[in-house]
Design a protein around this motif. Structure first.
Motif, PDB file in Angstrom:
ATOM      1  N   HIS A  18       0.836  -1.207   0.000  1.00 25.83           N
ATOM      2  CA  HIS A  18       0.000   0.000   0.000  1.00 25.83           C
ATOM      3  C   HIS A  18       0.872   1.260   0.000  1.00 25.83           C
ATOM      4  O   HIS A  18       0.607   2.211  -0.733  1.00 25.83           O
ATOM      5  CB  HIS A  18      -0.930  -0.008   1.211  1.00 25.83           C
ATOM      6  N   GLU A  19       1.916   1.275   0.804  1.00 26.07           N
ATOM      7  CA  GLU A  19       2.806   2.442   0.892  1.00 26.07           C
ATOM      8  C   GLU A  19       3.535   2.665  -0.431  1.00 26.07           C
ATOM      9  O   GLU A  19       3.691   3.802  -0.888  1.00 26.07           O
ATOM     10  CB  GLU A  19       3.800   2.257   2.034  1.00 26.07           C
ATOM     11  N   ARG A  77       1.073   4.137  -2.838  1.00 25.00           N
ATOM     12  CA  ARG A  77       0.782   5.528  -2.466  1.00 25.00           C
ATOM     13  C   ARG A  77       1.884   6.461  -2.955  1.00 25.00           C
ATOM     14  O   ARG A  77       1.627   7.515  -3.526  1.00 25.00           O
ATOM     15  CB  ARG A  77       0.618   5.638  -0.949  1.00 25.00           C
TER      16      ARG A  77
END
Length: 81
Positions: free
Chosen positions: A57-58, A61
């Motif tokens: 997810h990071e 992002r």
């Protein structure tokens, strides 16, 4: 020559999930799961490894933020593939 990093059981500081970190956890080739993902080029405030879901997810992002900043630069045309 590959370096074997001892496997550690960690708790993700972001979501609390338990996971295994380190190349000794994988066989036959000693390689940590995170080495199969693109590198994250920023230091995280958590300071240690994130679980697979949070790290993915990071990365997404930061890639999205980078793509948006490229799109907003004046005078540059990005080639669409």
């Amino acid at each position: 020559m590959s370096v074997v990093i001892p496997a550690r059981r960690l708790r993700c500081e972001r979501c609390g999930a338990e996971f295994t970190c380190g190349s000794a956890a994988s066989a036959p080739a000693p390689r940590c799961w995170c080495q199969d993902l693109p590198p994250l080029k920023v230091k995280l405030p958590e300071g240690d490894c994130l679980c697979p879901d949070c790290l993915r997810h990071e990365i997404q992002r930061h890639e999205s933020k980078h793509d948006q900043s490229q799109d907003q630069r004046p005078g540059q045309n990005r080639r669409q593939s």
